[in-house]
Design an enzyme around this catalytic site. Sequence first.
Site, PDB file in Angstrom:
ATOM      1  N   SER A  77       0.794  -1.234   0.000  1.00 57.97           N
ATOM      2  CA  SER A  77       0.000   0.000   0.000  1.00 57.97           C
ATOM      3  C   SER A  77       0.825   1.282   0.000  1.00 57.97           C
ATOM      4  O   SER A  77       0.251   2.371  -0.095  1.00 57.97           O
ATOM      5  CB  SER A  77      -0.953   0.003   1.192  1.00 57.97           C
ATOM      6  OG  SER A  77      -2.011  -0.898   0.953  1.00 57.97           O
ATOM      7  N   TYR A 176     -10.854   2.043   5.600  1.00 54.83           N
ATOM      8  CA  TYR A 176      -9.802   1.748   4.627  1.00 54.83           C
ATOM      9  C   TYR A 176     -10.320   0.753   3.597  1.00 54.83           C
ATOM     10  O   TYR A 176     -10.767  -0.343   3.941  1.00 54.83           O
ATOM     11  CB  TYR A 176      -8.586   1.184   5.349  1.00 54.83           C
ATOM     12  CG  TYR A 176      -7.339   1.107   4.513  1.00 54.83           C
ATOM     13  CD1 TYR A 176      -6.411   2.151   4.536  1.00 54.83           C
ATOM     14  CD2 TYR A 176      -7.073   0.014   3.709  1.00 54.83           C
ATOM     15  CE1 TYR A 176      -5.252   2.091   3.773  1.00 54.83           C
ATOM     16  CE2 TYR A 176      -5.921  -0.050   2.948  1.00 54.83           C
ATOM     17  CZ  TYR A 176      -5.016   0.987   2.986  1.00 54.83           C
ATOM     18  OH  TYR A 176      -3.869   0.927   2.230  1.00 54.83           O
ATOM     19  N   SER A 177     -10.244   1.137   2.337  1.00 52.18           N
ATOM     20  CA  SER A 177     -10.736   0.269   1.263  1.00 52.18           C
ATOM     21  C   SER A 177      -9.834   0.382   0.053  1.00 52.18           C
ATOM     22  O   SER A 177      -9.660   1.471  -0.515  1.00 52.18           O
ATOM     23  CB  SER A 177     -12.170   0.647   0.879  1.00 52.18           C
ATOM     24  OG  SER A 177     -12.587  -0.078  -0.265  1.00 52.18           O
ATOM     25  N   ASN A 178      -9.271  -0.733  -0.381  1.00 52.46           N
ATOM     26  CA  ASN A 178      -8.423  -0.743  -1.568  1.00 52.46           C
ATOM     27  C   ASN A 178      -9.187  -0.380  -2.833  1.00 52.46           C
ATOM     28  O   ASN A 178      -8.584   0.064  -3.815  1.00 52.46           O
ATOM     29  CB  ASN A 178      -7.785  -2.122  -1.716  1.00 52.46           C
ATOM     30  CG  ASN A 178      -6.737  -2.383  -0.648  1.00 52.46           C
ATOM     31  OD1 ASN A 178      -5.611  -1.913  -0.732  1.00 52.46           O
ATOM     32  ND2 ASN A 178      -7.119  -3.123   0.386  1.00 52.46           N
ATOM     33  N   GLY A 312       2.841  -1.047   3.919  1.00 50.67           N
ATOM     34  CA  GLY A 312       2.157  -1.860   2.926  1.00 50.67           C
ATOM     35  C   GLY A 312       2.303  -3.341   3.181  1.00 50.67           C
ATOM     36  O   GLY A 312       3.352  -3.809   3.626  1.00 50.67           O
TER      37      GLY A 312
END
Length: 357
Positions: A77, A176-178, A312
Amino acid sequence: MLGRSLVALVTVAVAGVVPGVAVASTGGLQGQLNGVQGIGALAEVRSGNDVWRGSTGVAELGSTRKVPVEGRFRAGSITKTFVATVVLQLVEEKKLRLDDTVERWLPGVVPNGQNITVRELLNHTSGLYDYKNTLPMPPSEEFYANRYRTWTAAEQIKRAVAHPPVFETPGTQYNYSNTNYLVLGEIIYKATGRTYGDQVERRLIRRLHLSGTSMPGTSLYLRGPHPHGYVPKDGGLIDFTELNPSLFGAGGELISTTHDLNRFFSALLGGRLLPARLLAEMKTPGTKGGSYGLGLSWHDTSCGVRVYGNDGDALAYQAYSFATEDTRRQVTVAVTPNFKTSPDASVDALVNRVICG
């Protein structure tokens, strides 16, 4: 769970001082790095003009080969900070606006897209469901079967929006969302006619001469020196160094080195990539009291000094890169996890040691 013989492999260590650069407390830093939980780890520490690099553990299970201090790894990330920087550069160039809606750029792609802004994608206040929660993960056999599969952002976004939003009103909560960064990757393409990977390469990697950094797209490999990464399977670990990074896309595909990440965050926080007003936006939390802004996170160390950067998780690799606001002190660490003990606490201890002395 790992057996004793595998755990024993993480005790081999090597330290390196950059030629011509004097570094104080080298032994202390190496000892702290040796305490990082994992199969192997590598780090670069910067304090003023002093630079220290070291590694610990092994580069490959079943061998005694040391982790290369210049090794490449999947940065997970931390990719988001690169992508966010590109988005903010486009804002500065007036090619898009932070208050533009998703619907403005991607009509019909995201439900309620007329009420979700670019800013809310960047700071994870959109409410969009995380596509990663729809994907098989270890120890699912489907996960291993998909190792070389190419995923498109469009299909992953579609999987995500098949689920209701985590909260109804964008901008009111942090989650939190990819998926947010997959959508941003698509917006970059619409705004520029070039992929987010091309833009990161042109605007950041080439500009900063990040020779060990790449956006691999669908390439399976880590080019150049690198430690092997592993994931759990059948009570042990299997080598998962090679995989199709389209699984992560704009939210996590970056490959880099400790040196390059320190160089990137030094340039970013030092004001060389964004004007002051947009860097300030990057440091503004999306929700009151939060610690995540526009692709940038922060936390306060044990001595109260705030550090900025990101971390990440790329399954077989975990990376952490943080710097003081004035960039006088920086630390980047990459770990190949053993899935027995999380490296987070031991990395935090190393960061505290570097920042607080």
